[in-house]
Design a protein around this motif. Structure first.
Motif, PDB file in Angstrom:
ATOM      1  N   GLU A 257       0.837  -1.201   0.000  1.00 26.23           N
ATOM      2  CA  GLU A 257       0.000   0.000   0.000  1.00 26.23           C
ATOM      3  C   GLU A 257       0.873   1.252   0.000  1.00 26.23           C
ATOM      4  OE1 GLU A 257      -3.285   0.228  -0.386  1.00 26.23           O
ATOM      5  OE2 GLU A 257      -3.149  -1.933  -0.731  1.00 26.23           O
ATOM      6  N   TYR A 258       1.981   1.170   0.703  1.00 28.57           N
ATOM      7  CA  TYR A 258       2.922   2.301   0.725  1.00 28.57           C
ATOM      8  C   TYR A 258       3.465   2.584  -0.677  1.00 28.57           C
ATOM      9  CZ  TYR A 258       7.350   4.771   1.482  1.00 28.57           C
ATOM     10  OH  TYR A 258       8.394   5.656   1.411  1.00 28.57           O
ATOM     11  N   LEU A 259       3.804   1.520  -1.406  1.00 26.90           N
ATOM     12  CA  LEU A 259       4.350   1.696  -2.760  1.00 26.90           C
ATOM     13  C   LEU A 259       3.314   2.313  -3.695  1.00 26.90           C
ATOM     14  CD1 LEU A 259       6.333  -1.654  -3.088  1.00 26.90           C
ATOM     15  CD2 LEU A 259       7.285   0.632  -2.794  1.00 26.90           C
ATOM     16  N   LYS A 260       2.053   1.909  -3.516  1.00 24.95           N
ATOM     17  CA  LYS A 260       0.997   2.525  -4.324  1.00 24.95           C
ATOM     18  C   LYS A 260       0.895   4.018  -4.008  1.00 24.95           C
ATOM     19  CE  LYS A 260      -1.701  -1.738  -4.659  1.00 24.95           C
ATOM     20  NZ  LYS A 260      -2.928  -2.455  -4.227  1.00 24.95           N
ATOM     21  N   ARG A 313       2.187 -12.535  -6.135  1.00 28.67           N
ATOM     22  CA  ARG A 313       1.458 -11.280  -6.429  1.00 28.67           C
ATOM     23  C   ARG A 313       2.299 -10.475  -7.421  1.00 28.67           C
ATOM     24  NH1 ARG A 313       0.559  -9.241  -0.468  1.00 28.67           N
ATOM     25  NH2 ARG A 313      -0.038  -7.307  -1.545  1.00 28.67           N
ATOM     26  N   TYR A 314       2.240 -10.909  -8.657  1.00 26.96           N
ATOM     27  CA  TYR A 314       3.157 -10.386  -9.671  1.00 26.96           C
ATOM     28  C   TYR A 314       2.820  -8.961 -10.104  1.00 26.96           C
ATOM     29  CZ  TYR A 314       4.779 -15.218  -9.941  1.00 26.96           C
ATOM     30  OH  TYR A 314       5.298 -16.454  -9.635  1.00 26.96           O
ATOM     31  N   GLN A 315       1.544  -8.586 -10.022  1.00 30.96           N
ATOM     32  CA  GLN A 315       1.176  -7.223 -10.402  1.00 30.96           C
ATOM     33  C   GLN A 315       1.765  -6.219  -9.402  1.00 30.96           C
ATOM     34  OE1 GLN A 315      -2.991  -6.757 -11.107  1.00 30.96           O
ATOM     35  NE2 GLN A 315      -2.824  -4.641 -11.780  1.00 30.96           N
ATOM     36  N   ASP A 316       1.656  -6.548  -8.107  1.00 32.15           N
ATOM     37  CA  ASP A 316       2.255  -5.687  -7.085  1.00 32.15           C
ATOM     38  C   ASP A 316       3.777  -5.672  -7.209  1.00 32.15           C
ATOM     39  OD1 ASP A 316      -0.213  -5.067  -6.049  1.00 32.15           O
ATOM     40  OD2 ASP A 316      -0.181  -6.679  -4.563  1.00 32.15           O
ATOM     41  N   LEU A 317       4.330  -6.812  -7.599  1.00 33.66           N
ATOM     42  CA  LEU A 317       5.783  -6.904  -7.778  1.00 33.66           C
ATOM     43  C   LEU A 317       6.249  -6.013  -8.929  1.00 33.66           C
ATOM     44  CD1 LEU A 317       8.051  -8.510  -6.387  1.00 33.66           C
ATOM     45  CD2 LEU A 317       7.845 -10.211  -8.197  1.00 33.66           C
ATOM     46  N   ALA A 318       5.404  -5.894  -9.969  1.00 28.97           N
ATOM     47  CA  ALA A 318       5.739  -5.020 -11.098  1.00 28.97           C
ATOM     48  C   ALA A 318       5.846  -3.565 -10.638  1.00 28.97           C
ATOM     49  CB  ALA A 318       4.690  -5.160 -12.194  1.00 28.97           C
ATOM     50  N   LEU A 319       4.926  -3.154  -9.767  1.00 30.16           N
ATOM     51  CA  LEU A 319       4.978  -1.791  -9.228  1.00 30.16           C
ATOM     52  C   LEU A 319       6.225  -1.609  -8.372  1.00 30.16           C
ATOM     53  CD1 LEU A 319       3.783   1.003  -8.628  1.00 30.16           C
ATOM     54  CD2 LEU A 319       2.457  -0.043  -6.770  1.00 30.16           C
ATOM     55  N   LEU A 320       6.538  -2.614  -7.557  1.00 32.13           N
ATOM     56  CA  LEU A 320       7.736  -2.554  -6.705  1.00 32.13           C
ATOM     57  C   LEU A 320       8.992  -2.387  -7.559  1.00 32.13           C
ATOM     58  CD1 LEU A 320       8.494  -4.678  -3.592  1.00 32.13           C
ATOM     59  CD2 LEU A 320      10.205  -4.546  -5.400  1.00 32.13           C
ATOM     60  N   PHE A 321       9.070  -3.159  -8.644  1.00 30.46           N
ATOM     61  CA  PHE A 321      10.237  -3.053  -9.534  1.00 30.46           C
ATOM     62  C   PHE A 321      10.292  -1.683 -10.210  1.00 30.46           C
ATOM     63  CE2 PHE A 321      11.472  -3.333 -14.079  1.00 30.46           C
ATOM     64  CZ  PHE A 321      12.840  -3.410 -13.880  1.00 30.46           C
ATOM     65  N   LEU A 376       9.726 -17.423 -16.212  1.00 30.31           N
ATOM     66  CA  LEU A 376       9.942 -16.572 -17.383  1.00 30.31           C
ATOM     67  C   LEU A 376       8.779 -15.584 -17.507  1.00 30.31           C
ATOM     68  CD1 LEU A 376      11.537 -15.861 -19.945  1.00 30.31           C
ATOM     69  CD2 LEU A 376      10.199 -17.596 -21.156  1.00 30.31           C
ATOM     70  N   LYS A 377       7.578 -16.071 -17.246  1.00 32.07           N
ATOM     71  CA  LYS A 377       6.402 -15.193 -17.248  1.00 32.07           C
ATOM     72  C   LYS A 377       6.548 -14.118 -16.178  1.00 32.07           C
ATOM     73  CE  LYS A 377       1.359 -15.289 -16.866  1.00 32.07           C
ATOM     74  NZ  LYS A 377       0.166 -16.118 -16.569  1.00 32.07           N
ATOM     75  N   LEU A 378       7.046 -14.516 -15.000  1.00 30.52           N
ATOM     76  CA  LEU A 378       7.288 -13.550 -13.923  1.00 30.52           C
ATOM     77  C   LEU A 378       8.250 -12.460 -14.381  1.00 30.52           C
ATOM     78  CD1 LEU A 378       7.596 -12.500 -10.946  1.00 30.52           C
ATOM     79  CD2 LEU A 378       9.358 -14.251 -10.676  1.00 30.52           C
ATOM     80  N   VAL A 379       9.375 -12.856 -14.984  1.00 28.12           N
ATOM     81  CA  VAL A 379      10.393 -11.894 -15.422  1.00 28.12           C
ATOM     82  C   VAL A 379       9.824 -10.950 -16.480  1.00 28.12           C
ATOM     83  CG1 VAL A 379      12.583 -11.676 -16.670  1.00 28.12           C
ATOM     84  CG2 VAL A 379      12.371 -13.324 -14.800  1.00 28.12           C
ATOM     85  N   GLN A 380       9.026 -11.497 -17.393  1.00 32.88           N
ATOM     86  CA  GLN A 380       8.491 -10.679 -18.479  1.00 32.88           C
ATOM     87  C   GLN A 380       7.402  -9.724 -17.993  1.00 32.88           C
ATOM     88  OE1 GLN A 380       7.332 -13.792 -21.202  1.00 32.88           O
ATOM     89  NE2 GLN A 380       9.285 -13.736 -22.287  1.00 32.88           N
ATOM     90  N   GLU A 381       6.540 -10.202 -17.109  1.00 35.07           N
ATOM     91  CA  GLU A 381       5.399  -9.383 -16.688  1.00 35.07           C
ATOM     92  C   GLU A 381       5.753  -8.434 -15.550  1.00 35.07           C
ATOM     93  OE1 GLU A 381       2.102 -11.880 -15.783  1.00 35.07           O
ATOM     94  OE2 GLU A 381       1.830 -12.553 -17.859  1.00 35.07           O
ATOM     95  N   SER A 382       6.539  -8.909 -14.592  1.00 38.50           N
ATOM     96  CA  SER A 382       6.837  -8.078 -13.419  1.00 38.50           C
ATOM     97  C   SER A 382       8.076  -7.212 -13.601  1.00 38.50           C
ATOM     98  CB  SER A 382       7.013  -8.966 -12.183  1.00 38.50           C
ATOM     99  OG  SER A 382       5.824  -9.645 -11.879  1.00 38.50           O
ATOM    100  N   PHE A 383       9.001  -7.661 -14.459  1.00 37.36           N
ATOM    101  CA  PHE A 383      10.271  -6.938 -14.600  1.00 37.36           C
ATOM    102  C   PHE A 383      10.534  -6.504 -16.044  1.00 37.36           C
ATOM    103  CE2 PHE A 383      10.725 -10.007 -11.063  1.00 37.36           C
ATOM    104  CZ  PHE A 383      10.834  -9.098 -10.026  1.00 37.36           C
ATOM    105  N   ASN A 384       9.479  -6.527 -16.873  1.00 41.26           N
ATOM    106  CA  ASN A 384       9.565  -6.055 -18.266  1.00 41.26           C
ATOM    107  C   ASN A 384      10.651  -6.772 -19.062  1.00 41.26           C
ATOM    108  OD1 ASN A 384       7.535  -4.146 -17.805  1.00 41.26           O
ATOM    109  ND2 ASN A 384       9.010  -2.629 -17.077  1.00 41.26           N
ATOM    110  N   GLY A 385      10.952  -8.011 -18.669  1.00 39.35           N
ATOM    111  CA  GLY A 385      11.980  -8.773 -19.384  1.00 39.35           C
ATOM    112  C   GLY A 385      13.351  -8.140 -19.296  1.00 39.35           C
ATOM    113  N   GLU A 386      13.578  -7.335 -18.263  1.00 37.72           N
ATOM    114  CA  GLU A 386      14.853  -6.625 -18.117  1.00 37.72           C
ATOM    115  C   GLU A 386      16.011  -7.620 -18.080  1.00 37.72           C
ATOM    116  OE1 GLU A 386      18.100  -4.356 -16.471  1.00 37.72           O
ATOM    117  OE2 GLU A 386      17.101  -5.922 -15.327  1.00 37.72           O
ATOM    118  N   GLN A 387      17.094  -7.270 -18.759  1.00 34.54           N
ATOM    119  CA  GLN A 387      18.190  -8.214 -18.985  1.00 34.54           C
ATOM    120  C   GLN A 387      18.754  -8.782 -17.681  1.00 34.54           C
ATOM    121  OE1 GLN A 387      21.386  -6.572 -21.284  1.00 34.54           O
ATOM    122  NE2 GLN A 387      22.471  -8.494 -21.465  1.00 34.54           N
TER     123      GLN A 387
END
Length: 780
Positions: A257-260, A313-321, A376-387
């Motif tokens: 909630e803090y990150l949001k 919770r990959y959507q929240d993880l995307a915001l965290l990243f 791989l789905k986690l890396v692509q969705e939560s971290f934009n496939g960052e190298q």
């Protein structure tokens, strides 16, 4: 004209100008003729008596640009100077009255006063600047060119006057009022942003009074006033506000909630700058907010990242990243967290299926594929496939694929490549459920993902080669196109050398078909008719991973066929030696002792045993061995398989004893074995050619044995190659280069490299330097 007359003229001009200037600064309307009249008064004054000036006794006269000027006198005595001073004094007096009326105001009151008076003053100053443009172009410019830095154009002089007379006394309360309004807005109160915008516009405009001595312009715009008197205090207030908010919010809310909240705040600050602050503030403001709200809370954010990964919770993880990525190098720790999580999940998932997976390639490999696909789905969705996160995924997968419960139970890291090769074998064999071409191609791509993580690629090559050979020899491949597709992918990944033997196997199969046709013609030409229906594959020994089989007595029914083909081949290829691979041979027998005729698909060993029952219906195990000369262990396995199929019967064993737990070692040499004359089956074609455990185990052990020996040769070849290029090299550097060169195929062990170096020294490929024992020298 005399000095007195000049002053009279100035007083006359000023009296005419003053009325117009009062109109302008009192914000009263002025028609165009009146405006033009003001311009005319200034112009007439500036061009009157241009060649006259006062002379101060005791000073020398210098001629500049056709004008007579005294070195001991400043430029104010040139025509225009007196008028410039009167304008300046007027503004000073006017602004004192303005300042006095606002000095006691606070809050929004001072902001309304300041912005209102500033807007009117700025507009009026522009009007005055326009009708004084002749002074700007001529007198002001000449003064500036002569070295005077305290003379500005009329508008800039007006700004300078505002700064000194109004701004300096009022800036603290004005700035403070602005900061109070901004704080109210951050607390979700509605404010009049136009008041702040007006102040900011004033602070920026006042920056024009800053001079740039290296410029040809009289003044240049700077943001010094804005930065020193507003931005500095604004950033300090921002830091204090958000530091308090962060501490308070985290006490009562989760980190997610803090990150949001942080994301919302960052958007608000961008909008704030766009609405009423100067654009140059954006980068430094956002950096300050990021430092307070993200950088200073990284420990809590990292802890939350672990929780979000566990809870998927990959959507929240995307915001965290997204937020963490704003801080330089902050994602490095996040990458380690992701890598450790993937590794732990991989290890735990494989451990759960290890009981089955150690002997079931499908379970093991598809478990690995599912783990990789998930993350791989986690890396692509939560971290934009960052190298960096893709690299973390690769590193984690490489670790748990090459070292896990299954490989530890097997006692070797080579278990993963072995199971992968066996998985490929199951897919490429006839009868595979994944018969759809699209399914197989997708599975091949998944196999290559796992293959790229495997360290011992040479082990995979050995097992794949062995299994491909069995598929080709046994004609068990689902499709040659599938086989070639898989080999093409391996070639693309590891190069031509890696797949060269696999491709030569296919060539041998094609050559064998031609050879068989020629043998049939040979039999016709030589009238050879006593041969069995026979097909053969001739394989080059250096391309196929087969070893010779143990000898046995060839039955009379097969002897003529064996001899005729051997004679044919040796006649065509003088000097070549044929080695029969009986363990990979098979045939068909037809029963004549049963009411219903059956066709039995059998191995060569089974055929040899069954053909003996054409002579006698009952044999002891000992006599069967004497007659066939098949090794005891292998013969017992053959007999056990035929007993389980009910084709043979052992009079010394009850039928109910022959079950799953019955072993070949339970069969004794004195036991009697007879043909089951009342044999019956629902199938007319019966496949008895089940792979023998001893042969399979021997093959696996043989593969591992050849791997170790082959690796030693590969390491020695790499050492010679490196030393030939370098001539001399230190021991440690040589080992480092060997590991680097071979890491794409397998990870050579340090003790093995050392032994290989010692072997090459014994073979006189290398020698140690007499004066430096840790330096090796290549011997040509």
């Amino acid at each position: 004209m005399s000095q007195t007359n000049r002053h009279v003229k100035l007083d006359e001009v000023w009296a005419k100008l003053l009325d117009g200037i009062n109109h302008v600064y009192q914000f009263q309307g002025m028609k165009k003729p009146a405006y033009m009249l003001l311009y005319t008064h200034v112009y007439d004054y500036c061009i009157s008596n241009p060649n006259q000036s006062r002379t101060v006794p005791g000073t020398s006269r210098v001629h500049i640009g056709g004008l007579s000027r005294s070195n001991g006198q400043d430029g104010a005595n040139i025509v225009g100077g007196e008028l410039y001073n009167k304008l300046k004094n007027y503004l000073k007096d006017y602004l004192k009255d303005v300042c006095q009326s606002g000095v006691d105001l606070q809050g929004e009151g001072v902001l309304r006063f300041y912005t209102n008076r500033w807007e009117k003053y700025q507009f009026s100053s522009k009007v005055m600047n326009d009708f004084c443009s002749y002074i700007n172009r001529h007198w002001v410019q000449r003064e500036f060119n002569s070295g005077r830095k305290d003379i500005y154009e009329i508008y800039t002089m007006a700004m300078d006057s505002w700064q000194k007379v109004v701004f300096q006394p009022l800036h603290k309360q004005v700035t403070h009022a602005c900061l109070d309004l901004i704080k109210s807005e951050r607390n979700n109160e509605i404010i009049n942003t136009r008041l702040i915008s007006g102040v900011i516009q004033s602070y920026v405009a006042l920056g024009f009074t800053e001079e740039l001595t290296n410029s040809s312009h009289i003044t240049s715009p700077t943001l010094t006033i804005y930065r020193d008197y507003f931005e500095l205090y604004f950033l300090h207030d921002t830091e204090q506000f958000y530091r308090l908010e962060a501490a308070t919010f985290l006490v009562h809310n989760s980190v997610t909630e803090y990150l949001k909240k942080v994301a919302t705040r960052l958007d608000e600050e961008v909008h704030r700058v766009q609405s009423y602050l100067h654009p140059s503030t954006l980068s430094i403001l956002i950096k300050k907010v990021e430092e307070v709200l993200i950088r200073d809370q990284l420990d809590a954010i990292y802890t939350e990242a672990k929780k979000l990964l566990r809870d998927e919770r990959y959507q929240d993880l995307a915001l965290l990243f997204k937020l963490t990525n704003r801080i330089p190098n902050a994602t490095n720790e996040l990458k380690k967290i992701v890598e450790n999580h993937i590794y732990e999940m991989g290890i735990n998932t494989i451990e759960r299926v290890s009981g089955t997976a150690i002997n079931d390639p499908k379970v093991y490999i598809e478990t690995v594929i599912d783990i990789h696909k998930k993350f791989l789905k986690l890396v692509q969705e939560s971290f934009n496939g960052e190298q960096g996160f893709t690299a973390a995924l690769d590193k984690a997968c490489g670790k748990f694929i090459n070292n896990n419960v299954v490989t530890q139970s097997a006692g070797s890291t080579t278990k993963s490549p072995e199971l992968l090769a066996r998985y490929c074998d199951a897919l490429l064999r006839k009868g595979s459920k994944a018969v759809e071409e699209t399914d197989l191609e997708e599975k091949f791509n998944q196999i290559m993902i796992v293959f790229n993580y495997i360290e011992d690629k040479d082990v995979y090559q050995k097992f794949y080669s062995k299994m491909l050979a069995k598929r080709l020899v046994g004609q068990l491949s689902a499709s040659d196109d599938y086989e070639e597709s898989m080999i093409s992918k391996l070639k693309q990944a590891c190069g031509f050398e890696y797949t060269s033997k696999l491709q030569r196997m296919f060539q041998d199969i094609g050559v064998s078909k031609t050879l068989l046709t020629e043998y049939e013609k040979y039999c016709e030409n030589h009238s050879i008719t006593d041969t069995a229906d026979f097909s053969v594959m001739v394989l080059s020994s250096n391309s196929w991973p087969f070893s010779g089989s143990s000898n046995f007595v060839i039955p009379l029914e097969l002897k003529s066929t064996f001899n005729s083909f051997t004679e044919f081949y040796t006649h065509r290829h003088n000097g070549r030696k044929l080695t029969w691979l009986h363990q990979h041979s098979k045939g068909e027998l037809q029963t004549y002792f049963t009411t219903q005729k059956y066709i039995l698909q059998v191995s060569t060993y089974q055929m040899v045993v069954l053909l003996l029952f054409n002579k006698v219906l009952t044999w002891t195990v000992e006599r069967l061995q004497d007659e066939t000369q098949i090794k005891s262990e292998l013969l017992l396995q053959v007999i056990l398989g035929l007993l389980k199929s009910k084709l043979l019967i052992c009079t010394d064993i009850n039928d109910d004893e022959i079950d799953e737990d019955f072993k070949e070692s339970d069969i004794k040499t004195h036991y009697s074995i007879r043909l089951s004359t009342d044999f019956r089956s629902k199938k007319l074609r019966i496949n008895l050619n089940v792979p023998l455990k001893s042969v399979e185990q021997k093959d696996i052990e043989g593969v591992h044995r050849t791997i170790d020996e082959d690796r030693k040769m590969v390491i020695q070849a790499a050492i010679v190659r490196i030393m030939k290029a370098r001539q001399t090299l230190r021991h440690a550097l040589l080992m480092q280069e060997v590991i680097q060169q071979l890491s794409s195929r397998f990870r050579p062990k340090i003790p093995v490299i050392k032994k290989c170096i010692d072997v090459l020294i014994e073979k006189e490929y290398l020698e140690r330097q007499s004066n430096e024992k840790d330096v090796l020298r290549y011997l040509a």
